[in-house]
Design a protein around this motif. Structure first.
Motif, PDB file in Angstrom:
ATOM      1  N   ASP A 181      -2.317  30.332  20.009  1.00 42.35           N
ATOM      2  CA  ASP A 181      -2.903  29.076  20.477  1.00 42.35           C
ATOM      3  C   ASP A 181      -4.328  28.897  19.967  1.00 42.35           C
ATOM      4  OD1 ASP A 181      -0.550  28.568  21.796  1.00 42.35           O
ATOM      5  OD2 ASP A 181      -1.261  29.249  23.749  1.00 42.35           O
ATOM      6  N   THR A 182      -5.060  29.997  19.829  1.00 42.68           N
ATOM      7  CA  THR A 182      -6.422  29.933  19.286  1.00 42.68           C
ATOM      8  C   THR A 182      -6.397  29.482  17.831  1.00 42.68           C
ATOM      9  OG1 THR A 182      -7.255  31.637  20.782  1.00 42.68           O
ATOM     10  CG2 THR A 182      -8.483  31.295  18.750  1.00 42.68           C
ATOM     11  N   THR A 183      -5.447  29.979  17.077  1.00 40.20           N
ATOM     12  CA  THR A 183      -5.310  29.572  15.677  1.00 40.20           C
ATOM     13  C   THR A 183      -5.011  28.079  15.576  1.00 40.20           C
ATOM     14  OG1 THR A 183      -4.526  31.777  15.030  1.00 40.20           O
ATOM     15  CG2 THR A 183      -4.006  29.947  13.544  1.00 40.20           C
ATOM     16  N   THR A 184      -4.158  27.587  16.459  1.00 36.67           N
ATOM     17  CA  THR A 184      -3.829  26.159  16.473  1.00 36.67           C
ATOM     18  C   THR A 184      -5.073  25.332  16.795  1.00 36.67           C
ATOM     19  OG1 THR A 184      -1.548  26.615  17.158  1.00 36.67           O
ATOM     20  CG2 THR A 184      -2.395  24.388  17.547  1.00 36.67           C
ATOM     21  N   ALA A 185      -5.838  25.788  17.793  1.00 29.93           N
ATOM     22  CA  ALA A 185      -7.059  25.073  18.180  1.00 29.93           C
ATOM     23  C   ALA A 185      -8.083  25.093  17.051  1.00 29.93           C
ATOM     24  CB  ALA A 185      -7.642  25.697  19.448  1.00 29.93           C
ATOM     25  N   TYR A 186      -8.197  26.226  16.373  1.00 32.73           N
ATOM     26  CA  TYR A 186      -9.124  26.353  15.242  1.00 32.73           C
ATOM     27  C   TYR A 186      -8.785  25.331  14.161  1.00 32.73           C
ATOM     28  CZ  TYR A 186     -11.681  28.600  11.381  1.00 32.73           C
ATOM     29  OH  TYR A 186     -12.521  28.859  10.324  1.00 32.73           O
ATOM     30  N   THR A 187      -7.511  25.192  13.859  1.00 38.00           N
ATOM     31  CA  THR A 187      -7.067  24.242  12.837  1.00 38.00           C
ATOM     32  C   THR A 187      -7.365  22.804  13.265  1.00 38.00           C
ATOM     33  OG1 THR A 187      -5.310  25.766  12.153  1.00 38.00           O
ATOM     34  CG2 THR A 187      -5.085  23.460  11.490  1.00 38.00           C
ATOM     35  N   GLN A 188      -7.146  22.507  14.546  1.00 37.70           N
ATOM     36  CA  GLN A 188      -7.459  21.172  15.044  1.00 37.70           C
ATOM     37  C   GLN A 188      -8.945  20.856  14.870  1.00 37.70           C
ATOM     38  OE1 GLN A 188      -6.167  21.001  19.123  1.00 37.70           O
ATOM     39  NE2 GLN A 188      -4.003  21.109  18.615  1.00 37.70           N
ATOM     40  N   ALA A 189      -9.790  21.834  15.168  1.00 36.78           N
ATOM     41  CA  ALA A 189     -11.234  21.618  15.044  1.00 36.78           C
ATOM     42  C   ALA A 189     -11.646  21.424  13.589  1.00 36.78           C
ATOM     43  CB  ALA A 189     -11.985  22.795  15.657  1.00 36.78           C
ATOM     44  N   VAL A 190     -11.031  22.179  12.685  1.00 39.28           N
ATOM     45  CA  VAL A 190     -11.329  22.033  11.259  1.00 39.28           C
ATOM     46  C   VAL A 190     -10.940  20.642  10.771  1.00 39.28           C
ATOM     47  CG1 VAL A 190     -10.666  22.813   8.946  1.00 39.28           C
ATOM     48  CG2 VAL A 190     -11.165  24.495  10.730  1.00 39.28           C
ATOM     49  N   ASP A 191      -9.823  20.133  11.257  1.00 38.66           N
ATOM     50  CA  ASP A 191      -9.298  18.849  10.787  1.00 38.66           C
ATOM     51  C   ASP A 191      -9.933  17.645  11.470  1.00 38.66           C
ATOM     52  OD1 ASP A 191      -7.610  20.227   9.110  1.00 38.66           O
ATOM     53  OD2 ASP A 191      -5.877  20.140  10.456  1.00 38.66           O
ATOM     54  N   ALA A 192     -10.732  17.867  12.500  1.00 40.08           N
ATOM     55  CA  ALA A 192     -11.341  16.744  13.219  1.00 40.08           C
ATOM     56  C   ALA A 192     -12.252  15.947  12.282  1.00 40.08           C
ATOM     57  CB  ALA A 192     -12.141  17.255  14.416  1.00 40.08           C
ATOM     58  N   SER A 193     -12.182  14.624  12.380  1.00 35.80           N
ATOM     59  CA  SER A 193     -12.982  13.759  11.513  1.00 35.80           C
ATOM     60  C   SER A 193     -13.137  12.392  12.185  1.00 35.80           C
ATOM     61  CB  SER A 193     -12.299  13.613  10.146  1.00 35.80           C
ATOM     62  OG  SER A 193     -11.031  12.978  10.300  1.00 35.80           O
ATOM     63  N   PRO A 194     -14.053  11.555  11.672  1.00 34.13           N
ATOM     64  CA  PRO A 194     -15.017  11.878  10.614  1.00 34.13           C
ATOM     65  C   PRO A 194     -16.194  12.659  11.191  1.00 34.13           C
ATOM     66  CG  PRO A 194     -15.330   9.636  11.355  1.00 34.13           C
ATOM     67  CD  PRO A 194     -14.159  10.162  12.111  1.00 34.13           C
ATOM     68  N   SER A 195     -16.811  13.478  10.366  1.00 33.85           N
ATOM     69  CA  SER A 195     -17.923  14.298  10.831  1.00 33.85           C
ATOM     70  C   SER A 195     -19.249  13.756  10.303  1.00 33.85           C
ATOM     71  CB  SER A 195     -17.743  15.747  10.382  1.00 33.85           C
ATOM     72  OG  SER A 195     -17.750  15.838   8.975  1.00 33.85           O
ATOM     73  N   THR A 196     -20.292  13.984  11.091  1.00 28.43           N
ATOM     74  CA  THR A 196     -21.643  13.603  10.704  1.00 28.43           C
ATOM     75  C   THR A 196     -22.460  14.864  10.453  1.00 28.43           C
ATOM     76  OG1 THR A 196     -21.519  11.628  12.084  1.00 28.43           O
ATOM     77  CG2 THR A 196     -23.714  12.352  11.408  1.00 28.43           C
ATOM     78  N   THR A 197     -23.096  14.952   9.310  1.00 33.66           N
ATOM     79  CA  THR A 197     -23.872  16.143   8.959  1.00 33.66           C
ATOM     80  C   THR A 197     -25.213  16.141   9.677  1.00 33.66           C
ATOM     81  OG1 THR A 197     -22.819  16.262   6.791  1.00 33.66           O
ATOM     82  CG2 THR A 197     -24.880  17.486   7.083  1.00 33.66           C
ATOM     83  N   GLN A 198     -25.532  17.267  10.309  1.00 36.36           N
ATOM     84  CA  GLN A 198     -26.783  17.447  11.031  1.00 36.36           C
ATOM     85  C   GLN A 198     -27.637  18.491  10.299  1.00 36.36           C
ATOM     86  OE1 GLN A 198     -27.644  15.564  13.705  1.00 36.36           O
ATOM     87  NE2 GLN A 198     -25.709  14.484  13.398  1.00 36.36           N
ATOM     88  N   PRO A 199     -28.915  18.581  10.654  1.00 40.02           N
ATOM     89  CA  PRO A 199     -29.750  19.635  10.042  1.00 40.02           C
ATOM     90  C   PRO A 199     -29.275  21.012  10.477  1.00 40.02           C
ATOM     91  CG  PRO A 199     -30.932  18.503  11.795  1.00 40.02           C
ATOM     92  CD  PRO A 199     -29.693  17.711  11.553  1.00 40.02           C
ATOM     93  N   ALA A 200     -29.653  22.026   9.717  1.00 42.89           N
ATOM     94  CA  ALA A 200     -29.216  23.393  10.026  1.00 42.89           C
ATOM     95  C   ALA A 200     -29.724  23.851  11.385  1.00 42.89           C
ATOM     96  CB  ALA A 200     -29.694  24.345   8.933  1.00 42.89           C
ATOM     97  N   ASP A 201     -30.910  23.393  11.794  1.00 43.92           N
ATOM     98  CA  ASP A 201     -31.461  23.729  13.105  1.00 43.92           C
ATOM     99  C   ASP A 201     -31.348  22.500  13.997  1.00 43.92           C
ATOM    100  OD1 ASP A 201     -32.795  24.655  15.312  1.00 43.92           O
ATOM    101  OD2 ASP A 201     -34.633  25.221  14.253  1.00 43.92           O
TER     102      ASP A 201
END
Length: 314
Positions: A108-128
């Motif tokens: 189930d963790t692997t499935t959740a990890y994949t969902q998080a990777v595929d989530a979009s659209p993403s907004t880029t933030q600063p490293a800090d």
């Protein structure tokens, strides 16, 4: 605010207000209508943790604890079997090591990890992320010496189900004494940190949300977590930490009331249909306002000739 005089037809003047607020001004029939532009956060689907949601700590290779760590939820390990430091560490939930429950939690963790990777659209933030106030959404945060050196604020905008997803293409590192503040109904239950390699939480830091790391997770001395530490392949290392599983809002199912339908009663041929409340009196059972209306109309008809004659006499 600046006022502007506009001349319309027939020498009519209207004052328009130039407001220092984003929006549109519309003139309708001499009336000024102002419509503000409101930024609405896009809806972000939540991440389904499945059985992994019950775990405070889940690892793939080993789990090591030093000091009096407290886990409010379950502890799980799969496929590894080496767990050390419990006790003195305390697990309030179940302990699943190398068994079917731990294996399913990793699936189930692997499935959740994949969902998080595929989530979009993403907004880029600063490293800090220090000093930022973020609304619900999907955020990509590049690698840095530290991804949080101070305070990050997450604003739920009044929605306890609002979702925050942070995609870390490399590591997640927080500095000592850094913290995450939740406001306006933001809930740690709906905050997810997808880490492509490993995560490290600094000494005495306060962290919110579920970390789903591909490799390992280390919580330094005294770090507190409201969320979960889920490592797919590597180890979880603890040192006098407190991990509290977040309280998620329950979904309430409402059962609609049962509607009983009474079949109509057949009326015999030639019979007179009388309202159920009719008692035989001329107006009984009929709405009072209907009677008043009929009587009032009749009165006006009777008075009309007299009014006409009175008008002629004048």
């Amino acid at each position: 605010m600046r006022l502007k005089n506009i001349l319309l037809g027939s020498n009519q003047k209207v004052w328009l207000a130039a407001l220092s607020v984003s929006g549109s001004v519309v003139l309708v029939g001499g009336v000024v209508a102002f419509t503000p532009l409101v930024a609405v956060a896009a809806s972000v689907p939540s991440i389904d943790l499945g059985t992994a949601g019950a775990y405070s700590v889940l690892a793939g290779s080993t789990i090591t604890n030093t000091g009096n760590s407290t886990l409010q939820g379950d502890l799980g390990l799969s496929p590894g079997t080496a767990v050390t430091g419990f006790p003195p560490g305390l697990v309030s939930g179940a302990t699943n090591v190398g068994n079917a429950n731990a294996e399913q939690a990793q699936v189930d963790t692997t499935t959740a990890y994949t969902q998080a990777v595929d989530a979009s659209p993403s907004t880029t933030q600063p490293a800090d992320l220090i000093g930022l106030t973020l609304s619900p959404g999907v955020y990509s945060v590049p690698a840095g010496i530290s991804n949080l050196t101070g305070t990050l604020t997450l604003n739920g905008q009044g929605n306890p189900d609002a979702v925050f997803i942070f995609q870390m293409p490399s590591t997640l590192i927080t500095s000592s004494a850094s913290d995450i503040v939740l406001e306006n109904d933001a809930n740690a239950c709906n905050i997810f940190w997808q880490v492509t390699s490993s995560a490290t939480l600094g000494t005495g830091s306060s962290f919110q949300g579920t970390i789903i790391a591909l490799t390992s997770i280390t919580a330094d001395t005294g770090a507190t977590i409201t969320g979960r530490l889920l490592a797919r392949n590597g180890a979880v290392t603890l040192d006098s930490n407190t991990i509290a599983n977040p309280v998620c809002s329950a979904t309430t199912t409402t059962t609609p009331p049962t509607k009983t339908t009474t079949p109509p009663t057949a009326t015999p041929t030639g019979a007179t249909v009388v309202p159920a409340s009719h008692t035989g009196e001329p107006w009984s059972g009929w709405p009072w306002w209907l009677g008043v209306g009929i009587m009032g109309s009749a009165g006006l008809l009777l008075l009309r000739p007299r009014l006409a004659r009175a008008h002629q006499i004048r």
